[in-house]
Design a protein around this motif. Structure first.
Motif, PDB file in Angstrom:
ATOM      1  N   VAL A  37       7.995  -1.297   6.660  1.00  0.00           N
ATOM      2  CA  VAL A  37       7.034  -0.496   7.179  1.00  0.00           C
ATOM      3  C   VAL A  37       7.126   0.131   8.441  1.00  0.00           C
ATOM      4  O   VAL A  37       7.516   1.684   8.629  1.00  0.00           O
ATOM      5  N   SER A  38       7.265  -0.603   9.909  1.00  0.00           N
ATOM      6  CA  SER A  38       7.244  -0.008  11.407  1.00  0.00           C
ATOM      7  C   SER A  38       8.022  -0.521  11.553  1.00  0.00           C
ATOM      8  O   SER A  38       7.906  -1.810  12.003  1.00  0.00           O
ATOM      9  N   ASP A  48       7.693  -4.759  11.764  1.00  0.00           N
ATOM     10  CA  ASP A  48       6.153  -4.902  10.675  1.00  0.00           C
ATOM     11  C   ASP A  48       5.493  -6.314  11.036  1.00  0.00           C
ATOM     12  O   ASP A  48       5.079  -7.050   9.959  1.00  0.00           O
ATOM     13  N   GLY A  49       4.835  -5.600  12.310  1.00  0.00           N
ATOM     14  CA  GLY A  49       3.543  -7.114  12.914  1.00  0.00           C
ATOM     15  C   GLY A  49       4.097  -7.748  13.504  1.00  0.00           C
ATOM     16  O   GLY A  49       3.339  -8.382  14.181  1.00  0.00           O
ATOM     17  N   GLU A  50       5.145  -8.164  13.669  1.00  0.00           N
ATOM     18  CA  GLU A  50       6.373  -9.476  13.923  1.00  0.00           C
ATOM     19  C   GLU A  50       5.983  -9.021  15.532  1.00  0.00           C
ATOM     20  O   GLU A  50       6.903  -8.100  15.721  1.00  0.00           O
ATOM     21  N   HIS A  51       5.992  -9.562  16.414  1.00  0.00           N
ATOM     22  CA  HIS A  51       6.404  -9.898  17.878  1.00  0.00           C
ATOM     23  C   HIS A  51       8.006 -10.021  17.541  1.00  0.00           C
ATOM     24  O   HIS A  51       8.416 -10.958  17.951  1.00  0.00           O
ATOM     25  N   LEU A  52       8.029  -8.679  18.621  1.00  0.00           N
ATOM     26  CA  LEU A  52      10.255  -8.821  19.018  1.00  0.00           C
ATOM     27  C   LEU A  52       9.755  -8.885  20.193  1.00  0.00           C
ATOM     28  O   LEU A  52      11.315  -9.103  21.055  1.00  0.00           O
ATOM     29  N   ARG A  84       0.882  -1.030  -0.398  1.00  0.00           N
ATOM     30  CA  ARG A  84       0.093   0.355   0.152  1.00  0.00           C
ATOM     31  C   ARG A  84       1.255   1.322   0.250  1.00  0.00           C
ATOM     32  O   ARG A  84       0.584   2.333  -0.695  1.00  0.00           O
ATOM     33  N   GLY A  85       2.331   1.307   0.973  1.00  0.00           N
ATOM     34  CA  GLY A  85       3.128   2.460   0.937  1.00  0.00           C
ATOM     35  C   GLY A  85       3.492   2.589  -0.817  1.00  0.00           C
ATOM     36  O   GLY A  85       3.840   3.383  -0.850  1.00  0.00           O
ATOM     37  N   MET A 132       8.043   4.910  11.791  1.00  0.00           N
ATOM     38  CA  MET A 132       7.131   4.118  10.267  1.00  0.00           C
ATOM     39  C   MET A 132       8.605   5.115   9.069  1.00  0.00           C
ATOM     40  O   MET A 132       9.180   5.432   8.932  1.00  0.00           O
ATOM     41  N   ASN A 133       8.493   3.969   8.171  1.00  0.00           N
ATOM     42  CA  ASN A 133       9.694   4.213   7.140  1.00  0.00           C
ATOM     43  C   ASN A 133       8.254   3.943   6.456  1.00  0.00           C
ATOM     44  O   ASN A 133       8.815   4.731   4.979  1.00  0.00           O
TER      45      ASN A 133
END
Length: 305
Positions: free
Chosen positions: A137-138, A281-285, A97-98, A207-208
């Motif tokens: 993404v972020s 990017d939505g992945e748990h850290l 999308r971006g 945010m990238n």
């Protein structure tokens, strides 16, 4: 040479279905290529490492979602000699999308096989404790990370993916988690010079690109080619107002309200008073009190429309 890294499980099998369409186009056009079908976590990173060490110059195409891109970026040893292409098959698809990547397979394959336009994109880096992760993404800490983690683990996501409504899981969890959310205080240090303190923070994210969480335009002016990260920080609002502002974030209109802070920097360090959920990017850290965000020196050459 084209190399395709395919996540067949993306969006409950959508990845394989779209790959079969893409492969038919490759065969029809008699394009020389090699494909790798992923079987589980870690394989995309291993393939990225192998290809970047041994097969450059080449074009590597990811067929998957934001999580597949994230894993791929984490495995790269260098961006030199690599041209990156992307066929989005995820449920959120915030990176596509971006970057204005089309959703139609035929259009994407035409763009990749007959490229006319390229962009050298930034890759973000998040460091939390002894963990260092790339992001396209972020990366964020707090409410947005908790929503991403809950959405990733939710069995409802698979059900929604089957009816092509997977991104709704982010909105559902955003509403659900807001009830139990406890704001926290943070110190935000930007570019090693500007220090700000906030007392009742819901989340902050680097945010990238413009979008996160399945279409929330949290940082409308963010660009992956400007050598900056855009930082969003939400604080001091009553929960009912956060709830009211969420729909406006799909259009980027939330930035006009008090309590929504947008900054731009090359490096940011977040120090929280409590162990708080972090995502890339939505992945748990995991959970931590301190996380830093920056950009890789190298850029990745990407095919765009």
């Amino acid at each position: 040479m084209y190399y395709f890294i395919v996540n067949p499980a993306s969006s409950c099998g959508k990845g394989m279905r779209l790959w079969e369409k893409a492969e038919a186009i490759l065969e029809k056009k008699e394009i020389e290529y090699e494909s790798f079908i992923l079987n589980g976590p870690g394989e995309a990173a291993g393939l990225a490492r192998f290809l970047s060490l041994n097969k450059t110059p080449c074009t590597i195409v990811i067929v998957g979602g934001d999580g597949t891109i994230n894993e791929f970026l984490g495995g790269l040893t260098t961006c030199e000699g690599i041209t990156f292409g992307y066929l989005p098959t995820g449920s959120g698809n915030d990176f596509a999308r971006g970057m204005h990547i089309p959703s139609n397979v035929e259009d994407v394959m035409e763009m990749i096989l007959s490229p006319e336009k390229f962009r050298n994109i930034n890759i973000g880096i998040a460091v939390s404790g002894d963990q260092k992760k790339a992001f396209a993404v972020s990366s964020g800490i707090g409410y947005d990370a908790a929503v991403c983690y809950a959405s990733y683990c939710s069995p409802l996501k698979k059900m929604l993916n089957k009816i092509h409504a997977g991104k709704l899981i982010y909105l559902i969890n955003a509403l659900r988690l807001l009830i139990s959310l406890k704001p926290f205080s943070v110190r935000l240090l930007m570019d090693d010079s500007q220090l700000l303190t906030f007392q009742r923070v819901y989340f902050t994210a680097a945010m990238n690109t413009k979008y996160e969480g399945g279409g929330f335009m949290f940082c409308p002016k963010a660009s992956p080619v400007d050598n900056y990260l855009d930082i969003i920080l939400v604080e001091g609002l009553p929960k009912w107002k956060v709830l009211a502002l969420l729909p406006t974030a799909f259009l980027g209109k939330h930035v006009n309200f008090n309590g929504i802070h947008i900054y731009r920097c090359k490096r940011a360090v977040i120090q929280s008073e409590t162990e708080t959920c972090v995502h890339v990017d939505g992945e748990h850290l995991g959970y931590c009190k301190k996380v830093s965000f920056s950009l890789m020196k190298e850029k990745l050459r990407m095919i765009v429309g």
